[in-house]
Design a protein around this motif. Sequence first.
Motif, PDB file in Angstrom:
ATOM      1  N   ALA A  36      -7.237   2.553  -2.634  1.00 46.14           N
ATOM      2  CA  ALA A  36      -6.459   3.330  -1.664  1.00 46.14           C
ATOM      3  C   ALA A  36      -5.264   4.022  -2.292  1.00 46.14           C
ATOM      4  CB  ALA A  36      -5.987   2.410  -0.531  1.00 46.14           C
ATOM      5  N   SER A  37      -4.699   3.429  -3.342  1.00 48.98           N
ATOM      6  CA  SER A  37      -3.508   4.035  -3.942  1.00 48.98           C
ATOM      7  C   SER A  37      -3.837   5.339  -4.665  1.00 48.98           C
ATOM      8  CB  SER A  37      -2.869   3.045  -4.927  1.00 48.98           C
ATOM      9  OG  SER A  37      -3.797   2.677  -5.931  1.00 48.98           O
ATOM     10  N   ASN A  38      -5.116   5.548  -4.996  1.00 44.27           N
ATOM     11  CA  ASN A  38      -5.496   6.744  -5.751  1.00 44.27           C
ATOM     12  C   ASN A  38      -6.225   7.788  -4.909  1.00 44.27           C
ATOM     13  OD1 ASN A  38      -4.510   5.598  -8.159  1.00 44.27           O
ATOM     14  ND2 ASN A  38      -6.389   4.412  -8.378  1.00 44.27           N
ATOM     15  N   LEU A  39      -6.454   7.522  -3.653  1.00 40.04           N
ATOM     16  CA  LEU A  39      -7.209   8.453  -2.822  1.00 40.04           C
ATOM     17  C   LEU A  39      -6.392   9.716  -2.556  1.00 40.04           C
ATOM     18  CD1 LEU A  39      -8.735   6.033  -0.175  1.00 40.04           C
ATOM     19  CD2 LEU A  39     -10.023   7.341  -1.856  1.00 40.04           C
ATOM     20  N   SER A  40      -7.028  10.851  -2.714  1.00 40.90           N
ATOM     21  CA  SER A  40      -6.366  12.119  -2.400  1.00 40.90           C
ATOM     22  C   SER A  40      -6.359  12.321  -0.896  1.00 40.90           C
ATOM     23  CB  SER A  40      -7.089  13.278  -3.079  1.00 40.90           C
ATOM     24  OG  SER A  40      -8.385  13.432  -2.523  1.00 40.90           O
ATOM     25  N   ILE A  41      -5.464  13.146  -0.414  1.00 37.71           N
ATOM     26  CA  ILE A  41      -5.387  13.398   1.017  1.00 37.71           C
ATOM     27  C   ILE A  41      -6.632  14.126   1.522  1.00 37.71           C
ATOM     28  CG2 ILE A  41      -4.100  15.562   0.755  1.00 37.71           C
ATOM     29  CD1 ILE A  41      -3.698  12.901   3.565  1.00 37.71           C
ATOM     30  N   ILE A  42      -7.240  14.912   0.676  1.00 36.56           N
ATOM     31  CA  ILE A  42      -8.474  15.587   1.099  1.00 36.56           C
ATOM     32  C   ILE A  42      -9.612  14.576   1.253  1.00 36.56           C
ATOM     33  CG2 ILE A  42      -9.229  16.176  -1.250  1.00 36.56           C
ATOM     34  CD1 ILE A  42      -9.653  18.389   1.867  1.00 36.56           C
ATOM     35  N   SER A  43      -9.654  13.567   0.369  1.00 36.63           N
ATOM     36  CA  SER A  43     -10.671  12.516   0.498  1.00 36.63           C
ATOM     37  C   SER A  43     -10.465  11.723   1.774  1.00 36.63           C
ATOM     38  CB  SER A  43     -10.617  11.571  -0.706  1.00 36.63           C
ATOM     39  OG  SER A  43     -10.880  12.248  -1.899  1.00 36.63           O
ATOM     40  N   ILE A  44      -9.209  11.491   2.110  1.00 42.08           N
ATOM     41  CA  ILE A  44      -8.896  10.717   3.313  1.00 42.08           C
ATOM     42  C   ILE A  44      -9.298  11.492   4.566  1.00 42.08           C
ATOM     43  CG2 ILE A  44      -6.995   9.780   4.690  1.00 42.08           C
ATOM     44  CD1 ILE A  44      -5.598   9.190   1.951  1.00 42.08           C
ATOM     45  N   THR A  45      -8.948  12.761   4.635  1.00 37.60           N
ATOM     46  CA  THR A  45      -9.293  13.547   5.832  1.00 37.60           C
ATOM     47  C   THR A  45     -10.805  13.727   5.960  1.00 37.60           C
ATOM     48  OG1 THR A  45      -8.914  15.588   4.581  1.00 37.60           O
ATOM     49  CG2 THR A  45      -7.108  14.772   5.935  1.00 37.60           C
ATOM     50  N   ARG A  46     -11.488  13.913   4.839  1.00 34.96           N
ATOM     51  CA  ARG A  46     -12.954  14.021   4.899  1.00 34.96           C
ATOM     52  C   ARG A  46     -13.581  12.697   5.330  1.00 34.96           C
ATOM     53  NH1 ARG A  46     -13.940  17.524  -0.703  1.00 34.96           N
ATOM     54  NH2 ARG A  46     -13.296  19.550   0.186  1.00 34.96           N
ATOM     55  N   GLY A  47     -13.019  11.594   4.812  1.00 32.26           N
ATOM     56  CA  GLY A  47     -13.511  10.285   5.233  1.00 32.26           C
ATOM     57  C   GLY A  47     -13.304  10.067   6.711  1.00 32.26           C
ATOM     58  N   TRP A  48     -12.140  10.501   7.206  1.00 32.42           N
ATOM     59  CA  TRP A  48     -11.847  10.393   8.638  1.00 32.42           C
ATOM     60  C   TRP A  48     -12.866  11.180   9.455  1.00 32.42           C
ATOM     61  CZ3 TRP A  48      -7.886   7.968  11.480  1.00 32.42           C
ATOM     62  CH2 TRP A  48      -7.760   8.376  12.805  1.00 32.42           C
ATOM     63  N   ASP A  49     -13.138  12.410   9.027  1.00 33.49           N
ATOM     64  CA  ASP A  49     -14.073  13.254   9.772  1.00 33.49           C
ATOM     65  C   ASP A  49     -15.487  12.682   9.775  1.00 33.49           C
ATOM     66  OD1 ASP A  49     -12.107  15.071  10.395  1.00 33.49           O
ATOM     67  OD2 ASP A  49     -12.517  16.368   8.664  1.00 33.49           O
ATOM     68  N   GLY A  50     -15.831  11.936   8.718  1.00 29.93           N
ATOM     69  CA  GLY A  50     -17.179  11.385   8.625  1.00 29.93           C
ATOM     70  C   GLY A  50     -17.415  10.154   9.473  1.00 29.93           C
ATOM     71  N   LEU A  51     -16.352   9.608  10.039  1.00 30.62           N
ATOM     72  CA  LEU A  51     -16.468   8.397  10.851  1.00 30.62           C
ATOM     73  C   LEU A  51     -16.255   8.735  12.322  1.00 30.62           C
ATOM     74  CD1 LEU A  51     -14.361   5.992   8.616  1.00 30.62           C
ATOM     75  CD2 LEU A  51     -16.845   6.103   8.748  1.00 30.62           C
ATOM     76  N   ASN A  97       3.191   3.979   7.025  1.00 27.43           N
ATOM     77  CA  ASN A  97       2.259   5.037   6.619  1.00 27.43           C
ATOM     78  C   ASN A  97       1.562   4.675   5.303  1.00 27.43           C
ATOM     79  OD1 ASN A  97       3.072   6.542   8.851  1.00 27.43           O
ATOM     80  ND2 ASN A  97       4.645   7.639   7.696  1.00 27.43           N
ATOM     81  N   PRO A  98       0.552   3.801   5.352  1.00 31.88           N
ATOM     82  CA  PRO A  98      -0.068   3.304   4.120  1.00 31.88           C
ATOM     83  C   PRO A  98      -0.910   4.339   3.372  1.00 31.88           C
ATOM     84  CG  PRO A  98      -1.248   2.492   6.034  1.00 31.88           C
ATOM     85  CD  PRO A  98      -0.018   3.163   6.556  1.00 31.88           C
ATOM     86  N   ARG A 142       0.845  -1.216   0.000  1.00 32.14           N
ATOM     87  CA  ARG A 142       0.000   0.000   0.000  1.00 32.14           C
ATOM     88  C   ARG A 142       0.874   1.258   0.000  1.00 32.14           C
ATOM     89  NH1 ARG A 142      -5.171  -0.635  -1.518  1.00 32.14           N
ATOM     90  NH2 ARG A 142      -6.216  -2.371  -0.470  1.00 32.14           N
ATOM     91  N   VAL A 143       1.890   1.255   0.852  1.00 30.92           N
ATOM     92  CA  VAL A 143       2.777   2.424   0.939  1.00 30.92           C
ATOM     93  C   VAL A 143       3.493   2.640  -0.394  1.00 30.92           C
ATOM     94  CG1 VAL A 143       4.632   3.532   2.223  1.00 30.92           C
ATOM     95  CG2 VAL A 143       3.135   1.905   3.381  1.00 30.92           C
ATOM     96  N   MET A 144       4.026   1.574  -0.966  1.00 29.86           N
ATOM     97  CA  MET A 144       4.797   1.680  -2.207  1.00 29.86           C
ATOM     98  C   MET A 144       3.925   2.163  -3.366  1.00 29.86           C
ATOM     99  SD  MET A 144       6.932  -1.848  -1.589  1.00 29.86           S
ATOM    100  CE  MET A 144       7.943  -1.828  -3.063  1.00 29.86           C
ATOM    101  N   GLU A 145       2.691   1.695  -3.420  1.00 21.60           N
ATOM    102  CA  GLU A 145       1.784   2.147  -4.480  1.00 21.60           C
ATOM    103  C   GLU A 145       1.504   3.641  -4.366  1.00 21.60           C
ATOM    104  OE1 GLU A 145      -0.792  -1.927  -5.376  1.00 21.60           O
ATOM    105  OE2 GLU A 145      -1.635  -0.346  -4.115  1.00 21.60           O
ATOM    106  N   ARG A 146       1.335   4.111  -3.132  1.00 19.49           N
ATOM    107  CA  ARG A 146       1.085   5.537  -2.922  1.00 19.49           C
ATOM    108  C   ARG A 146       2.285   6.380  -3.353  1.00 19.49           C
ATOM    109  NH1 ARG A 146      -3.801   7.682  -1.586  1.00 19.49           N
ATOM    110  NH2 ARG A 146      -2.843   9.180  -0.169  1.00 19.49           N
ATOM    111  N   LEU A 147       3.489   5.845  -3.114  1.00 16.58           N
ATOM    112  CA  LEU A 147       4.706   6.608  -3.414  1.00 16.58           C
ATOM    113  C   LEU A 147       5.113   6.544  -4.883  1.00 16.58           C
ATOM    114  CD1 LEU A 147       6.878   5.627  -0.312  1.00 16.58           C
ATOM    115  CD2 LEU A 147       5.972   7.900  -0.808  1.00 16.58           C
TER     116      LEU A 147
END
Length: 822
Positions: free
Chosen positions: A213-228, A103-104, A36-41
């Motif tokens: 997960a490899s294509n998720l933007s950081i804004i999508s991740i933070t919004r997803g976090w806030d929604g849970l 840090n995946p 996961r980490v390597m795909e993101r990088l």
Amino acid sequence: MMSLKKTGLFLQVRLNSCRMPGKALINLHGKPLIARVMERLSVIPADVRALLTSSESLPLLKPISDSLGWDIFAGSSQNVLKRYADAALYYEVDIIIRATGDNPLLSPEIAMETLDLFNKKKRDLAYLAPIPYGSGVEVISKEALLAANENARLPYQMEHVTPYIYDNKDKFVIACDRYHDDEVARADVRITIDTREDYERLNYLLRNIGSAASNLSIISITRGWDGLKFEKFKRALIILDGEDEAAVKFALELSYKLSSDFNLFASFKKNNYEYTDLMYNFDIKYIEYEELSSIVANEGSFDRIAVIAGDTSLNEMKFYKSLGPVVSLGDKGEGGEIADVRIGNRVAASKKNINFNFYFEDTPGPESGADKRAYSKKIRKVLVNFTGDDYIKLTRNVSTAFAELGYEVSYTSDSSIAASKNDLSALNVPAKIAPSNSLNLNEFDAIATSFNRIFFECILQGKPVLLIAANSSQEKFIKFYDYKYHISDKEGAGLIKDLKVNIEKILGLMKSDKVYQPEGASILSEVKNRIFNNGIINVAEFIRDWSPSTVICPYCCDLDSALLHRNALWNMYKCPKCGLYYTINFNEKQNIYVEDYFFEEYKRLYGKTYEEDRENIRKLAINRINILKKYINSGSLLDFGSGMGFFAEYAEEQGYKTTSIDVSAYAVDYMKNKLGLNAICADQSYLEKSPDFYDVITSFYVIEHIKDFEKMIFLFYQRLSADGVLVLSTPNAAGFSIKRRFETYVEKHPQDHYRIYSTKFMKSLFKKYKFKNIKINITGIHPERMVKNQKLLKFKSVKFFLVLVSKLFHLGDTFEIYARKK
């Protein structure tokens, strides 16, 4: 002409970290975490992409790096700064992008912005802050990295790569900027994986925000976090064989005790649809057995798996373990032998054995104060609660029956049945809706429900409940508990006129039994004990508190360790490759080295208190100092894990200037005030940042308590002066007691002894860290344990021979090792 600078993207990872062993290989939402980490990088532009790891981790990581087109570089296990510096020289890069393997959801956007900051400002190091924890990178110049490697002296600086640069801002130019998007520029979002709970939380996050997960933007991740809300983010799967009704009963009781912490799922090995309604009533989602693999492939592992089956095969258990960590309950098959945790059915004490971690005890649970509370003699307010396919019929008819009998009625709505509210609101019944997700049962005098989790909740609280069986399956389980306050489906639960008669009859029985008064509390208490016995409570608490761990050798990373022993606190394994014995504890024990340890606990282990053992400890000190003086006659001496200081006291008398370190505040206070010694209350982290050097470091019977023992050796090496001497003692994995009396030995093995080393293993480890003049002194020789006929020991020649053989073949139960730093 100016040459272009070469950029290296370096991702550090090793598999034998102690907080979460094998973390990089764990299945995170369908893929290994490190993948996961390597795909993101991979979208970040770089001339070189390389995993930086240790030689022990390399064989397991190389297939992953090869499949994703990354290089892999093995360097120092403990000195990660040197690993980076060596890699920078090897790949001839000028700019290093530093990322970590835990840090995946690392952000390519943040990494690119950090790289831009570095290039524009022409700094030695650049980073962004604040950002979500686990989303960023550092960008470092080769010159700064090499300077840090050459000048860093503290182990902390070597382990964490960049602290030397931050600690010397007068020598380096550091750039820090805020991320351009304020919605992301925040530090309250944690998307790293440092602990098992971090892993479970991120698996939950990824299940909710999408599989790509490899294509998720950081804004999508933070919004997803806030929604849970992350109030209940773990998943538990219960697997049954599908035929045993007692197993289904156990599963329902267990699921109830787990329901506050886990989202619950169930599957039958032999798909059995008879109980799916029951599962629904207990908020358990049913999964087809054949679909389990695809669910894990698409959504990640389950966080806990309880297998309730009598005879699983090896292949079946291997399949279950591929779905998540397994607790096996009552399994006598071959498969149970390889479960992560194995709990046996109740047996006589004489039949208990090391093949099970502990046994299910179906003794009555603890008394509850709720059992003895007095309820109103008059029933006025009634709650009607039903779920599932019969919700509308039963809720309508039972609510109407109670209302016509003159009771004040409330009913719960079933959110999964969209038509329920409209259907019931059209009734001419003076009933009101009670929100099912926030019920307060104490607001009602009586509860009418089917066999579901509300029934269990009422029994637990000592609340009288009228059960109405919705079908034959429910009726079958009601009989398991011998619960007499129920109306069966055969008696016409669907007919209002019959319901009214039966309700009056059951309520009359309750009144005659005085279940609404303290005198009748014992009736409900007996039912509660049949449901919530100590066995259910203990198993549920274990599953909830258990922190599962990958079985991987903490030294050489071998994945095929043999399971040697089970008990309620840990499993013990032996690595077939390096020979290390190690335990995997189910829960971490807090610091036990308080005052009681030196009295009650020490006496339990050794027959006398620590202070009563002072004379023996000083005798050992005399022998140790005699050997030590062959290396060095005087100088500064650090006694790490000093206990109450009796060795340091003698060393002071022999001309050494001592410092004692121990985690026990009681022991440190004793050394300072009664022995007048220089003592510090600290653990090994003190050595990570201390600038002090010592001519001698001693540590007696400590290293077996240290999970990251290799780091401990590294710290000792770094804190020794040139030609300094290291002295350790520890139990011997090649000793007679372990080799010939293992079961007796392991029964007394302390929970906080995480490792057992052989002399061969420890000598090899010392050589790895460049120690020389290594001497092994075999101790803990007990001739009486080596012969069955104790009369033989009357002959001095026999005793002499046994001692000689023990020293020659390293059969003592403990040993000391002395060595000099090169």
